[in-house]
Design a protein around this motif. Sequence first.
Motif, PDB file in Angstrom:
ATOM      1  N   HIS B 184       0.831  -1.201   0.000  1.00  0.00           N
ATOM      2  CA  HIS B 184       0.000   0.000   0.000  1.00  0.00           C
ATOM      3  C   HIS B 184       0.872   1.261   0.000  1.00  0.00           C
ATOM      4  O   HIS B 184       0.645   2.199  -0.774  1.00  0.00           O
ATOM      5  CB  HIS B 184      -0.930  -0.035   1.212  1.00  0.00           C
ATOM      6  CG  HIS B 184      -2.021   1.001   1.170  1.00  0.00           C
ATOM      7  ND1 HIS B 184      -3.013   1.074   2.104  1.00  0.00           N
ATOM      8  CD2 HIS B 184      -2.256   2.018   0.311  1.00  0.00           C
ATOM      9  CE1 HIS B 184      -3.812   2.089   1.817  1.00  0.00           C
ATOM     10  NE2 HIS B 184      -3.374   2.675   0.738  1.00  0.00           N
ATOM     11  N   VAL B 185       1.882   1.290   0.850  1.00  0.00           N
ATOM     12  CA  VAL B 185       2.788   2.447   0.889  1.00  0.00           C
ATOM     13  C   VAL B 185       3.483   2.603  -0.464  1.00  0.00           C
ATOM     14  O   VAL B 185       3.602   3.722  -0.995  1.00  0.00           O
ATOM     15  CB  VAL B 185       3.828   2.300   2.027  1.00  0.00           C
ATOM     16  CG1 VAL B 185       4.846   3.432   1.963  1.00  0.00           C
ATOM     17  CG2 VAL B 185       3.141   2.266   3.393  1.00  0.00           C
ATOM     18  N   ALA B 186       3.916   1.478  -1.035  1.00  0.00           N
ATOM     19  CA  ALA B 186       4.568   1.524  -2.351  1.00  0.00           C
ATOM     20  C   ALA B 186       3.618   2.119  -3.397  1.00  0.00           C
ATOM     21  O   ALA B 186       4.014   2.966  -4.200  1.00  0.00           O
ATOM     22  CB  ALA B 186       5.004   0.122  -2.778  1.00  0.00           C
ATOM     23  N   LYS B 187       2.367   1.691  -3.356  1.00  0.00           N
ATOM     24  CA  LYS B 187       1.393   2.209  -4.328  1.00  0.00           C
ATOM     25  C   LYS B 187       1.188   3.711  -4.146  1.00  0.00           C
ATOM     26  O   LYS B 187       1.098   4.453  -5.125  1.00  0.00           O
ATOM     27  CB  LYS B 187       0.063   1.461  -4.186  1.00  0.00           C
ATOM     28  CG  LYS B 187      -0.959   1.885  -5.234  1.00  0.00           C
ATOM     29  CD  LYS B 187      -2.177   0.997  -5.294  1.00  0.00           C
ATOM     30  CE  LYS B 187      -3.111   1.437  -6.422  1.00  0.00           C
ATOM     31  NZ  LYS B 187      -4.267   0.532  -6.570  1.00  0.00           N
ATOM     32  N   ASP B 188       1.126   4.150  -2.881  1.00  0.00           N
ATOM     33  CA  ASP B 188       0.985   5.583  -2.617  1.00  0.00           C
ATOM     34  C   ASP B 188       2.132   6.388  -3.215  1.00  0.00           C
ATOM     35  O   ASP B 188       1.919   7.476  -3.768  1.00  0.00           O
ATOM     36  CB  ASP B 188       0.950   5.848  -1.104  1.00  0.00           C
ATOM     37  CG  ASP B 188      -0.391   5.459  -0.486  1.00  0.00           C
ATOM     38  OD1 ASP B 188      -1.338   5.174  -1.250  1.00  0.00           O
ATOM     39  OD2 ASP B 188      -0.475   5.424   0.753  1.00  0.00           O
ATOM     40  N   ILE B 189       3.351   5.876  -3.064  1.00  0.00           N
ATOM     41  CA  ILE B 189       4.519   6.588  -3.596  1.00  0.00           C
ATOM     42  C   ILE B 189       4.423   6.683  -5.119  1.00  0.00           C
ATOM     43  O   ILE B 189       4.662   7.732  -5.716  1.00  0.00           O
ATOM     44  CB  ILE B 189       5.830   5.881  -3.174  1.00  0.00           C
ATOM     45  CG1 ILE B 189       6.020   5.986  -1.645  1.00  0.00           C
ATOM     46  CG2 ILE B 189       7.036   6.462  -3.912  1.00  0.00           C
ATOM     47  CD1 ILE B 189       7.102   5.084  -1.085  1.00  0.00           C
ATOM     48  N   MET B 190       4.040   5.574  -5.751  1.00  0.00           N
ATOM     49  CA  MET B 190       3.893   5.568  -7.212  1.00  0.00           C
ATOM     50  C   MET B 190       2.804   6.556  -7.652  1.00  0.00           C
ATOM     51  O   MET B 190       3.013   7.354  -8.570  1.00  0.00           O
ATOM     52  CB  MET B 190       3.536   4.157  -7.703  1.00  0.00           C
ATOM     53  CG  MET B 190       4.604   3.105  -7.435  1.00  0.00           C
ATOM     54  SD  MET B 190       6.117   3.323  -8.390  1.00  0.00           S
ATOM     55  CE  MET B 190       5.637   2.578  -9.965  1.00  0.00           C
ATOM     56  N   LYS B 193       3.664  10.197  -7.486  1.00  0.00           N
ATOM     57  CA  LYS B 193       4.571  10.653  -8.552  1.00  0.00           C
ATOM     58  C   LYS B 193       4.023  10.330  -9.940  1.00  0.00           C
ATOM     59  O   LYS B 193       4.762  10.367 -10.937  1.00  0.00           O
ATOM     60  CB  LYS B 193       5.949   9.995  -8.381  1.00  0.00           C
ATOM     61  CG  LYS B 193       6.641  10.322  -7.072  1.00  0.00           C
ATOM     62  CD  LYS B 193       7.033  11.794  -6.982  1.00  0.00           C
ATOM     63  CE  LYS B 193       7.599  12.092  -5.604  1.00  0.00           C
ATOM     64  NZ  LYS B 193       7.767  13.535  -5.357  1.00  0.00           N
TER      65      LYS B 193
END
Lengths: 261, 261
Positions: B184-190, B193
């Motif tokens: 989920h955190v990874a998806k938020d970062i993507m 940006k």
Amino acid sequence: LAVAHQIAFIGSGNVAWHLAPALDNTDYKVAEVYSRNPKNAKALVSRLYEAELKHSLDFSDSQSSIFIIAVNDDAIVEVAQEIILPEDAILAHTSGSKALSVLGYSGTEHIGVFYPLQTFSKNKKVDFRDVPFFIESESAQAQKVLTSMAKVLSKQVQSINAKQRQALHVAAVFASNFSNHMLHVAKDIMTEKKLDFDWLKPLIAETVNKSLSIGPENAQTGPAIRKDIQTLDNHLEFLSSDEEVAELYRLISQHILDKYK
Amino acid sequence: LAVAHQIAFIGSGNVAWHLAPALDNTDYKVAEVYSRNPKNAKALVSRLYEAELKHSLDFSDSQSSIFIIAVNDDAIVEVAQEIILPEDAILAHTSGSKALSVLGYSGTEHIGVFYPLQTFSKNKKVDFRDVPFFIESESAQAQKVLTSMAKVLSKQVQSINAKQRQALHVAAVFASNFSNHMLHVAKDIMTEKKLDFDWLKPLIAETVNKSLSIGPENAQTGPAIRKDIQTLDNHLEFLSSDEEVAELYRLISQHILDKYK
């Protein structure tokens, strides 16, 4: 088949270990391997058809046209400073995080980043067809050559800039390194209590399966998203003998609580 | 086929949503459903062959012999206190964390825990054949009935004690809830940006694939295990606009650094 390009690899770590043989199985040819670790370099050479083991970074007489630096991030600058390249060589590194500009120390202008977004371990085969490659370059020539080389391996090749590559790399750390670490902590807990880690495997497989299918933001379950404070407290009590793991539990649970408020 | 047992479900959340229809498709019959949320209860009843929607916890006239409490952990005690059971009823909850003893408030002695180790979301189908079930009970009768019922669904049924169940549940939180949160955190970062989350999917699939195949302790990669402090610092700098995520990054990286020292 004619050989499109000869490639030299600098480095024999996890990335080179998989990338060099994959390229060597196409109409590209890996002609040279150099590594500070001669044992690893030898082992990598033995995975290739006709590669030569190089003992220095002086490539002034090399027939290779593409030079791939696949060493630890910290060593990239040093290699770029030391390497002596033939004329018109294209130089790339494979790092998610190092600036393109560090390759400028090499003196060549045809520099680029050739970043395969995947996790590489020596004892686990990689299928490059599904690995996205990201190319960053300010040289049209390098961009073209590196993109063609990536397309030989992968269905998914993207051109990106420095800021995008950094975001991608940070996201990848969460998605891969950190999620794997959560599995490691889980395994430690099971092992400590003499429980079989295999019991968790269907749960782990389904978690990722579900997350990729409906999105991680729709897939979350467990005590934190249920705001089940009693269970969170019990778990923290259970983990109290390992302060660092308890703190991980507390912080991640708090972040879940905050995100689904 | 003769109906082996009639089952009543209390609760209509994610677990009941999948478990009740799965049992209803065997020679067990789900005869009754009660839930504090009438809309969910109705929706669950519509997934079952002939279940009756109950409006109270008074089951004194019920023909069911097995009562499964699949409500939020916090509500289990309350249900156990309120429920009125027919004679010789077997009462179980499905929680990974709640004590068996809370079911004692019901007055019946045939109590047990019927814990399926899986992550359940309403919009994602579950195949119970691969879901391990864990049975905890001090009543021979309840143990026997619940074990038989689990075996109808799953290949993997284990008897465990309270301490083991707690360890299992904490491990499952790391293995499932926390690993999903990392995605989920990874998806938020993507997303932040404007990068495509799909680019991370082959990495995520391979990470789990590798971790299950060679063990998470052998599968770790990335800047922390490489002790690449420069990259860790760059990533923390990148994340500095979100203090909580930066702290997650710092703590998990530190734990990886410490574990592979």
